[in-house]
Design a protein around this motif. Structure first.
Motif, PDB file in Angstrom:
ATOM      1  N   SER A  49      -5.163  19.429  61.554  1.00 45.47           N
ATOM      2  CA  SER A  49      -6.408  19.608  61.034  1.00 45.47           C
ATOM      3  C   SER A  49      -6.325  20.629  59.788  1.00 45.47           C
ATOM      4  O   SER A  49      -5.160  20.982  59.888  1.00 45.47           O
ATOM      5  CB  SER A  49      -7.595  20.682  61.899  1.00 45.47           C
ATOM      6  N   ALA A  50      -7.575  20.919  59.237  1.00 44.58           N
ATOM      7  CA  ALA A  50      -7.123  21.793  57.892  1.00 44.58           C
ATOM      8  C   ALA A  50      -6.402  23.110  58.087  1.00 44.58           C
ATOM      9  O   ALA A  50      -5.510  23.272  57.355  1.00 44.58           O
ATOM     10  CB  ALA A  50      -8.438  21.997  57.277  1.00 44.58           C
ATOM     11  N   HIS A  51      -6.444  23.687  59.485  1.00 49.57           N
ATOM     12  CA  HIS A  51      -5.985  24.828  59.644  1.00 49.57           C
ATOM     13  C   HIS A  51      -4.696  24.943  60.520  1.00 49.57           C
ATOM     14  O   HIS A  51      -3.959  25.889  60.765  1.00 49.57           O
ATOM     15  CB  HIS A  51      -7.075  26.071  60.035  1.00 49.57           C
ATOM     16  N   SER A  52      -4.690  23.916  61.238  1.00 52.84           N
ATOM     17  CA  SER A  52      -3.597  23.504  62.244  1.00 52.84           C
ATOM     18  C   SER A  52      -3.485  24.692  63.292  1.00 52.84           C
ATOM     19  O   SER A  52      -4.419  25.251  63.717  1.00 52.84           O
ATOM     20  CB  SER A  52      -2.394  23.148  61.602  1.00 52.84           C
ATOM     21  N   VAL A  53      -2.239  25.174  63.578  1.00 51.02           N
ATOM     22  CA  VAL A  53      -1.973  26.334  64.505  1.00 51.02           C
ATOM     23  C   VAL A  53      -2.579  27.657  63.901  1.00 51.02           C
ATOM     24  O   VAL A  53      -2.377  28.384  64.905  1.00 51.02           O
ATOM     25  CB  VAL A  53      -0.450  26.228  65.055  1.00 51.02           C
ATOM     26  N   ILE A  85      -2.731  28.080  57.015  1.00 49.16           N
ATOM     27  CA  ILE A  85      -2.092  27.055  56.818  1.00 49.16           C
ATOM     28  C   ILE A  85      -2.523  26.240  55.977  1.00 49.16           C
ATOM     29  O   ILE A  85      -3.957  25.774  56.222  1.00 49.16           O
ATOM     30  CB  ILE A  85      -1.727  26.295  58.067  1.00 49.16           C
ATOM     31  N   GLU A  86      -2.013  25.512  54.768  1.00 44.15           N
ATOM     32  CA  GLU A  86      -2.706  24.600  53.933  1.00 44.15           C
ATOM     33  C   GLU A  86      -1.704  23.367  53.776  1.00 44.15           C
ATOM     34  O   GLU A  86      -0.627  23.671  53.279  1.00 44.15           O
ATOM     35  CB  GLU A  86      -2.850  25.362  52.588  1.00 44.15           C
ATOM     36  N   TRP A  87      -2.197  22.172  54.042  1.00 47.13           N
ATOM     37  CA  TRP A  87      -1.716  21.095  53.689  1.00 47.13           C
ATOM     38  C   TRP A  87      -1.822  20.824  52.274  1.00 47.13           C
ATOM     39  O   TRP A  87      -2.853  20.772  51.671  1.00 47.13           O
ATOM     40  CB  TRP A  87      -2.426  19.769  54.413  1.00 47.13           C
ATOM     41  N   THR A  88      -0.680  20.326  51.528  1.00 47.34           N
ATOM     42  CA  THR A  88      -0.635  20.442  50.286  1.00 47.34           C
ATOM     43  C   THR A  88      -0.233  19.074  49.645  1.00 47.34           C
ATOM     44  O   THR A  88      -0.155  18.536  48.602  1.00 47.34           O
ATOM     45  CB  THR A  88       0.789  21.168  49.610  1.00 47.34           C
TER      46      THR A  88
END
Length: 163
Positions: free
Chosen positions: A41-45, A55-58
Protein backbone atom coordinates in the motif's frame (compact mmCIF):
# COMPACT_ATOMS: atom_id res chain seq x y z
CA UNK A 1 20.39 19.95 -0.56
CA UNK A 2 20.67 16.76 1.51
CA UNK A 3 23.88 14.80 1.44
CA UNK A 4 23.56 11.09 0.65
CA UNK A 5 25.92 8.31 1.67
CA UNK A 6 26.03 5.19 -0.53
CA UNK A 7 25.48 1.76 1.02
CA UNK A 8 26.62 -1.55 -0.41
CA UNK A 9 24.26 -3.86 -2.24
CA UNK A 10 22.77 -6.89 -0.58
CA UNK A 11 21.44 -10.16 -1.90
CA UNK A 12 19.67 -13.22 -0.52
CA UNK A 13 22.85 -14.47 1.19
CA UNK A 14 23.12 -11.26 3.24
CA UNK A 15 20.15 -12.45 5.36
CA UNK A 16 22.35 -15.22 6.75
CA UNK A 17 25.84 -13.72 6.53
CA UNK A 18 25.34 -10.17 7.81
CA UNK A 19 26.99 -9.35 11.15
CA UNK A 20 23.55 -8.49 12.56
CA UNK A 21 20.46 -10.45 11.51
CA UNK A 22 17.12 -10.04 13.27
CA UNK A 23 14.31 -12.40 12.23
CA UNK A 24 10.75 -12.25 13.57
CA UNK A 25 8.06 -14.76 12.68
CA UNK A 26 4.48 -14.29 13.78
CA UNK A 27 0.97 -15.46 13.04
CA UNK A 28 -1.39 -12.75 11.78
CA UNK A 29 -5.16 -13.35 11.93
CA UNK A 30 -5.81 -12.22 8.35
CA UNK A 31 -5.38 -13.94 4.95
CA UNK A 32 -2.03 -13.60 3.13
CA UNK A 33 -3.65 -11.39 0.47
CA UNK A 34 -4.56 -8.86 3.18
CA UNK A 35 -0.99 -8.76 4.50
CA UNK A 36 0.40 -8.36 0.98
CA UNK A 37 -2.11 -5.60 0.25
CA UNK A 38 -0.87 -3.71 3.30
CA UNK A 39 2.81 -4.27 2.49
CA UNK A 40 2.35 -2.84 -1.00
CA UNK A 41 0.00 0.00 0.00
CA UNK A 42 0.96 3.66 -0.22
CA UNK A 43 2.25 3.76 3.38
CA UNK A 44 3.20 0.08 3.71
CA UNK A 45 4.57 -0.82 7.15
CA UNK A 46 4.61 2.82 8.24
CA UNK A 47 0.92 2.19 9.02
CA UNK A 48 1.96 -0.56 11.44
CA UNK A 49 4.30 1.37 13.72
CA UNK A 50 5.05 4.89 14.96
CA UNK A 51 8.76 4.04 14.61
CA UNK A 52 8.56 4.83 10.89
CA UNK A 53 7.51 8.33 9.87
CA UNK A 54 6.78 7.65 6.22
CA UNK A 55 7.27 5.33 3.28
CA UNK A 56 6.95 6.57 -0.28
CA UNK A 57 7.07 4.30 -3.30
CA UNK A 58 9.09 6.11 -5.96
CA UNK A 59 8.47 3.69 -8.83
CA UNK A 60 6.05 1.05 -9.99
CA UNK A 61 5.78 -2.00 -7.75
CA UNK A 62 7.68 -5.14 -8.71
CA UNK A 63 11.23 -6.30 -9.23
CA UNK A 64 13.45 -3.23 -9.32
CA UNK A 65 10.96 -1.08 -7.37
CA UNK A 66 12.29 1.82 -5.32
CA UNK A 67 11.05 3.67 -2.29
CA UNK A 68 12.11 6.18 0.35
CA UNK A 69 11.72 5.45 4.07
CA UNK A 70 11.95 8.14 6.74
CA UNK A 71 12.32 7.47 10.45
CA UNK A 72 10.72 9.89 12.97
CA UNK A 73 12.12 13.40 13.18
CA UNK A 74 14.00 12.79 9.94
CA UNK A 75 16.71 11.08 11.99
CA UNK A 76 17.44 8.64 9.20
CA UNK A 77 16.22 8.33 5.63
CA UNK A 78 16.90 5.45 3.26
CA UNK A 79 16.48 5.05 -0.49
CA UNK A 80 15.71 1.38 -1.14
CA UNK A 81 15.92 -0.98 -4.13
CA UNK A 82 13.87 -4.20 -4.38
CA UNK A 83 16.04 -7.04 -5.69
CA UNK A 84 13.49 -9.82 -5.11
CA UNK A 85 9.76 -9.64 -5.78
CA UNK A 86 7.54 -12.73 -5.73
CA UNK A 87 4.14 -11.12 -6.11
CA UNK A 88 1.82 -12.00 -3.24
CA UNK A 89 4.39 -13.84 -1.13
CA UNK A 90 7.81 -12.24 -0.77
CA UNK A 91 10.00 -9.28 -1.44
CA UNK A 92 13.45 -8.15 -0.37
CA UNK A 93 15.31 -4.87 -0.67
CA UNK A 94 18.58 -3.26 0.25
CA UNK A 95 19.22 0.37 1.06
CA UNK A 96 21.06 2.11 -1.75
CA UNK A 97 21.89 5.22 0.26
CA UNK A 98 21.13 6.99 3.52
CA UNK A 99 21.23 10.58 4.74
CA UNK A 100 23.61 9.62 7.57
CA UNK A 101 26.88 7.66 7.28
CA UNK A 102 25.84 5.03 9.83
CA UNK A 103 25.86 1.71 7.97
CA UNK A 104 27.80 -0.17 5.33
CA UNK A 105 24.79 -2.31 4.31
CA UNK A 106 21.13 -2.67 5.30
CA UNK A 107 18.46 -5.00 3.89
CA UNK A 108 15.04 -6.41 4.75
CA UNK A 109 13.11 -9.49 3.66
CA UNK A 110 9.34 -9.97 3.99
CA UNK A 111 7.85 -13.46 3.66
CA UNK A 112 4.07 -13.97 3.60
CA UNK A 113 2.78 -17.58 3.84
CA UNK A 114 -0.63 -19.13 4.37
CA UNK A 115 -1.00 -20.48 7.91
CA UNK A 116 -4.37 -22.05 8.61
CA UNK A 117 -6.97 -19.30 8.66
CA UNK A 118 -4.32 -16.60 8.76
CA UNK A 119 -0.80 -15.74 7.71
CA UNK A 120 2.66 -16.71 8.87
CA UNK A 121 4.68 -13.52 8.44
CA UNK A 122 8.47 -13.52 8.68
CA UNK A 123 10.31 -10.21 8.69
CA UNK A 124 14.10 -10.24 8.54
CA UNK A 125 16.42 -7.27 9.05
CA UNK A 126 20.12 -7.56 8.16
CA UNK A 127 22.72 -4.89 8.71
CA UNK A 128 26.41 -4.25 8.71
CA UNK A 129 28.02 -1.25 10.35
CA UNK A 130 30.86 0.75 8.92
CA UNK A 131 34.22 1.42 10.60
CA UNK A 132 32.66 4.01 12.90
CA UNK A 133 29.35 2.35 13.75
CA UNK A 134 30.42 -1.32 13.84
CA UNK A 135 31.54 -1.34 17.51
CA UNK A 136 28.43 0.59 18.58
CA UNK A 137 26.12 -1.82 16.75
CA UNK A 138 27.81 -4.73 18.49
CA UNK A 139 27.44 -3.05 21.90
CA UNK A 140 23.79 -2.16 21.29
CA UNK A 141 22.75 -5.47 19.73
CA UNK A 142 20.11 -6.22 22.40
CA UNK A 143 18.63 -2.72 22.09
CA UNK A 144 18.52 -3.02 18.29
CA UNK A 145 16.85 -6.43 18.57
CA UNK A 146 14.16 -4.96 20.83
CA UNK A 147 13.62 -2.01 18.47
CA UNK A 148 13.28 -4.21 15.38
CA UNK A 149 11.00 -6.59 17.34
CA UNK A 150 8.75 -3.66 18.25
CA UNK A 151 8.54 -2.59 14.60
CA UNK A 152 7.77 -6.13 13.44
CA UNK A 153 5.23 -6.90 16.12
CA UNK A 154 3.37 -3.70 15.29
CA UNK A 155 1.82 -5.87 12.56
CA UNK A 156 -0.17 -7.81 15.18
CA UNK A 157 -1.90 -4.71 16.54
CA UNK A 158 -2.42 -3.25 13.10
CA UNK A 159 -4.18 -6.32 11.71
CA UNK A 160 -6.22 -6.83 14.89
CA UNK A 161 -7.60 -3.30 14.41
CA UNK A 162 -7.70 -3.41 10.58
CA UNK A 163 -8.75 -6.90 9.47
Amino acid sequence: MARWYPLGAGDESFFTTAPHVYRYTMHLPVPPARVWESLTSAHSVADWTPLLKSIEWTSDLGLGATRTVVLPLGALTFHEYFFRWDDGSRFSFYAVEANRPLLRRFAEDYLVEADGAGTRFTWTFALEGNRMSGPTLKATNAVNAALFRRIAHGAKGYFAANP
